[in-house]
Structures are given as C-alpha cells and as structure tokens.
Design an enzyme around this catalytic site. Structure first.
Site, PDB file in Angstrom:
ATOM      1  N   GLY A   1       5.333 -16.878-105.052  1.00  0.00           N
ATOM      2  CA  GLY A   1       6.559 -16.313-105.292  1.00  0.00           C
ATOM      3  C   GLY A   1       6.726 -14.947-104.520  1.00  0.00           C
ATOM      4  O   GLY A   1       6.124 -14.958-103.460  1.00  0.00           O
ATOM      5  N   GLU A   2       7.250 -14.133-105.087  1.00  0.00           N
ATOM      6  CA  GLU A   2       7.342 -12.723-104.283  1.00  0.00           C
ATOM      7  C   GLU A   2       8.299 -12.786-103.217  1.00  0.00           C
ATOM      8  O   GLU A   2       8.257 -11.898-102.462  1.00  0.00           O
ATOM      9  CB  GLU A   2       6.227 -12.025-103.733  1.00  0.00           C
ATOM     10  N   GLY A   3       8.849 -13.941-103.105  1.00  0.00           N
ATOM     11  CA  GLY A   3       9.529 -14.025-101.592  1.00  0.00           C
ATOM     12  C   GLY A   3       8.729 -14.348-100.575  1.00  0.00           C
ATOM     13  O   GLY A   3       9.056 -14.632 -99.096  1.00  0.00           O
TER      14      GLY A   3
ATOM     15  N   GLU B   1      11.031 -12.946-106.382  1.00  0.00           N
ATOM     16  CA  GLU B   1      10.939 -12.465-107.606  1.00  0.00           C
ATOM     17  C   GLU B   1       9.481 -12.338-108.299  1.00  0.00           C
ATOM     18  O   GLU B   1       8.522 -12.830-107.557  1.00  0.00           O
ATOM     19  CB  GLU B   1      11.411 -13.247-108.588  1.00  0.00           C
TER      20      GLU B   1
END
Lengths: 341, 341
Positions: free
Chosen positions: A308-310, A166
């Site tokens: 984050g961001e995966g 995300e």
C-alpha cells in the site's frame, strides 16, 4: 471549466453532478497513435508503452504529453472495525506511519524520490476512527462527503499525473468488505492476509465482514451508501481525489487492493468514472487480481508487492515516464533516414 | 583480481577459464535480508523489490548497494541468413539504426535517459555479415572469440549494473536457431514474428532453421560451437559482455528474446554463468517466455514489448532503482519509532 463537484450537499447531489464528466480526447489520442506508427520501431513493438502514451495523450488532450509534475497523495484513516481484532498491528501504527511519511523514512518516500513524484500525506482525523461497521454504518453521509471533499482539495490542478495510496491499520478488511458488497461472492473470496494476518486474524476479518454485510443489507443498493456503511475516510478521500483529477483531466495511477476497492465504489456508479485511471500493479493480496478483472483494468506491473502507501503506483510511474519519453523523444523513420518494412 | 577471460586462444581455453567464476556473496546478501526485515513495512511486502535488493547486495558484495553508474550496451551485427528472406526489413536498416542510436533518436536512447543509464553502441563489422548458416557455420572459432572479446572490452568496470541489448536485421531467426539447437523442440516452437514477419516470412524462418540444424548436427554438441554455427557477432559480444560483467561482479539486466537466446549459450556451459543476470522482461516474442522458463528466470516486467535494443532492460532499470532506493533509504522500525506486528 466545469463546476466543481465538491462540496456536495448529499449523495443525490453528487450523483447528479457526475453525469457530465470530462471525456477522453479522441483526436489527441488519434494523433498520438499516428505518431507511434511513424517512430523508428516496428509498429506496436513497444507494447503497453505505446498504449500508455496514447492513453496519456487522450486524457491530457495533447498528442505529445509530458510529465512536468507528478503528484502522489497518501490518505490515512483509522477504522472502528479494528475493535474486532482484524489486524496484527496496533492501531497507533497509522499515526506512527504518518509521522514516518512526514519524516521521509517510509517506502513511499524513497519510491517517489526514485520516480520523481512529489508526495503529500493527508491524515484524516486519525484520533477519531470511523464507527465499527459490524455495529452500524462506519460513516454518515456528511462524513463521507467531507472526506471526499478533502481528497478532492488535495489534488494539485497543475499535476500531469496523480498517484494514489493509503495507510490505515485495518483497512484491508474495509476494502474486502467494500469488494464483497459491490461485487458479491463470499467474504472469504475477497479477504487476504493484508499486513500479515494469521489464520485466526483471517477468520476474524471474514466474520466481521459477514456481520457487516448482514447489518447493512439495505444500504448496499447504492455505491455511495455502501461506502458510508463500510468505508474509512481514506477510501472516501481516494474517491474524491479520483473525481477531482477527472475534472482536471489528470490521469490517475491506482495502487493496490485497498486503493482499487475504494475506486470500485466510483465504478459502481455506472458513469465511467475510472476511465482516466490506470492500474499501476497487481498486488500479492489475493483479492486484487479479482478486483482488477471486475474493473477491466490490466495492471502495468506484477511484482508481488502488498504494502500500500501508493508504493506500486510510484514504481509504475517509471513505466509511464518511459512510455512518454519514447513517445516524445524518438525520431520518425523520415527524420532518421531509416527504411520502413 | 582474477585473470581476464579474453583474449582466449580457443573455445577449450575459454571453457577452462570459466571454471572459477566469482560467486554470489552470501554474507552481504544475508546482511541485506536482515535489513529488509527491520524496515518500516510488513516483512516481504515489497515483494520482488526486496529480492532485487538482496540480489544486488550479493553481487555487489555490500549490504546497501547503490547504482552510481548504469551502463547500457547495444551490440549490432549483420547476418548471412538474411539471404533467405527471413525479415521484412532491408538489411541496411541495421546500419541505419546504429546511426539512429548514435544520433539519439531511437527508443533505447529515450528509455536510457528516462532510467538514468549511459548508452554505448558497438557495431560489429556491419559491412561483413556472418555466413548464411544454412550453407555453413555462421562464424569460425576465431571470429566468435574476437566478437566475445569485443563485447567484454566494452564493459565499463566502474558500472554498478549492465543493461544488454542488440540490433541486427534477421537476428530473431538466429536467436530461434540457437534456442532450438540448445533446448530442442521444433523450430516452429521457437520462431516468432520478430520485427513483423507474415506467414510467408515465418515459413522461411522455420525452413532456414531446419536447414541449419540439419547441416550443423555435429557442431551442436558444444554450446560455443553452436554459437559459431548459428550466431551473429552481436550474440557472441553479448556472451562476452556477460562474462566480463561477472568477473567484475556487475549484475546484468538481460533484455528480450534475442539477448536471452545469446545468454542461453553461456547457461548451456553448465558453470552457472548467468547467476548474476536478471531477466528484465518477458517480450511478446512467443519463444521468450519458454526460454526464460528453461533458464529458470522470472522476468521483472511483462509489458508486451518486442523491440530489442535493450529497451526492456532500460525500463526494468527503473524497478531496480526503486528496489535499491527503498532498501537504502527507508527507516527501520526502531529509527522511526513505529511499533512492529
């Protein structure tokens, strides 16, 4: 093939459809476990790589699963609670980072390339932030269901594994609010520095969550209502994607604190909705370890990441690939002519 | 170019040559650190991936290092102490597993393929085990130096990173003996189940180490003499390979307990000989965590692996690749037009 979960008309409708989720294939897992015992190594000596291979076998429904296609999905959303000064970055950064993802310049682009995942980014109405949860519910029921459906639609049914991440300025506050609402404790127990909050920003994060908890006392009886009260669209989309993956028996790698807090909404539904999910890593965000403990998930990696961001999921994909490579490619004692113990 | 370390005429000769090892390039590391601060992420948010990128930059001597060629070396040896019943597997398994490596059927073959490392296996006189260290020194000085030279020769000077592993039935006893001799404590503190020792085998491992320690009391004054007293050829070869890598500024990924115990001999020389080495993982073998603590190394992975062969190093290579992919490929805030904090 089971009926699709989305679109769902209401939270009650969705809840009813979740009573019959696909289950782990015990026979395939047992076959994988038996194979592990015959491979040229002392039993158990590959540790979690063996567990991961058996897990993948059970969810993919085959004794020797592979990963031909790994999908990474990053959902982006904006949050009304940013009005309360909960993040040092301007909210424009969410749009800017989505452009960076699309141009290939972010961490997640490089990490997906390194581990062989195909990245798709889904921006969810970034020009229309959710409502400030200190002043009212962040989303209405229909908005939540719409974002969940968008998350579900984004899942490629041909994927062998799904990585979830995300992006959303302010969403570590949203995640801490969800965790506090779902698991209790003080807001301060769940709040961390996120992208780099100083003491003043941390105090504003805690104050915002406390205000939101007081305002939404009644809504916290139901996990999906809790998501509506505090959550952003990217949290709802993550929930939708996890459920869609489950319907297709696609295992999921959860990323960090924010992704896991979103997933915790599903866990709270009490239907075992996260059984097909692995915790990719434990992040440096202090609430994450606590959250994983509540979910009973042991992370694959602990590298002090907190982006984050995966990003953690993308690194952990390498571990899953290693597990399956050993599981599928190794010779048995009999094949190799090696003496057992 | 510095003069090669091997062949060395004696331990004293080798010790003298180790006083001038290549050092970490602080300028390259500082340039890498500066770049990390400009990439599109909150500072420090990639955690250990950032540290690994800076480490690689310092050892490779460039701000943006890559891994065009990763070499994995597995050294195999046989051990006289197997006569004391320290392993549940027959000693023939060392030869059989070398054949398995060469045929591509072992875990390390699959894990190297998964992470993109080129594997070479070096079998060291498997038909001539070292002497039983409970009855005399396992090797003479010339034998140790010869095995070290073979380890050094095996290192590809074009490698950008070196993964080290080992195979040798009985060598967890050798590793525990080295650790006890180098760091003190009771043999029982360093002994673990290895390939799967039961209580009776564990007791024989401890008894053998205690007998060896008593016999070689005097030899334990010097780390290389300690290696001669207890070590196998694969431990000596690992030491030689680590030193050869250092001379070429090639960073090393150490594998598990046995590999790390061999490396500890070099650490004990007091010349910072392991500064270019990363601990790939912490194994399930209980002495490994303690050994890493003594060496001041924090492992990249903790996956409960305990196979050896370089298997943990091969999985950790994926983490190093991820670190360098992010470091080299990400856009800066300026390049991407993203607002900083």
């Amino acid at each position: 093939m089971k009926a699709p979960l989305f679109p769902a008309a209401s939270f009650a409708d969705l809840n009813a459809r979740l009573r019959d989720l696909p289950e782990f294939d015990e026979a395939a897992a047992a076959a994988a476990q038996a194979r592990q015992g015959q491979l040229t190594k002392p039993p158990g000596s590959l540790g979690r790589l063996e567990d991961v291979a058996v897990f993948m076998a059970g969810w993919r429904g085959k004794a020797r699963p592979g990963i031909a296609h790994a999908q990474a999905l990053v959902f982006a959303g904006n949050h009304g609670v940013c009005a309360k000064g909960v993040n040092p970055y301007p909210q424009d950064v969410t749009v800017q980072m989505v452009a960076n993802f699309k141009a290939g310049g972010a961490a997640i682009n490089q990490l997906c390339r390194a581990s062989g995942a195909e990245l798709a980014v889904v921006a969810l109405e970034l020009d229309r932030p959710t409502a400030d949860f200190t002043e009212g519910p962040a989303m209405g029921e229909a908005e939540v269901l719409d974002a969940m459906a968008k998350g579900a639609e984004a899942v490629d049914p041909n994927a062998d594994i799904l990585l979830l991440g995300e992006m959303g300025i302010g969403n570590s506050t949203v995640a801490a609010a969800l965790a506090t609402a779902l698991f209790g404790g003080a807001a301060a127990d769940w709040v961390g520095p996120g992208t780099g909050a100083d003491a003043a920003v941390m105090a504003r994060k805690i104050a915002a969550i406390e205000a939101g908890l007081a305002r939404h006392e009644a809504m916290r009886q139901s996990p999906l209502a809790t998501l509506a009260a505090f959550g952003g669209r990217e949290q709802a989309a993550i929930c939708g994607a996890i459920l869609a993956a489950r319907m297709q028996r696609i295992p999921v790698l959860l990323d960090g604190f924010i992704c896991t807090a979103a997933a915790a909404v599903l866990e709270a539904l009490g239907v075992g909705a996260l059984a097909h999910c692995l915790a990719a890593h434990v992040s440096a965000e202090p609430g994450h370890a606590r959250l994983l403990e509540k979910l009973g998930k042991t992370p694959l990696l602990a590298l002090g990441m907190r982006l984050g961001e995966g990003s953690g999921a993308a690194v952990a994909l390498g571990v899953v690939r290693a597990a399956l490579a050993a599981h599928d490619g190794m010779s048995t004692f009999a094949e190799a002519g090696v003496s057992g113990a």
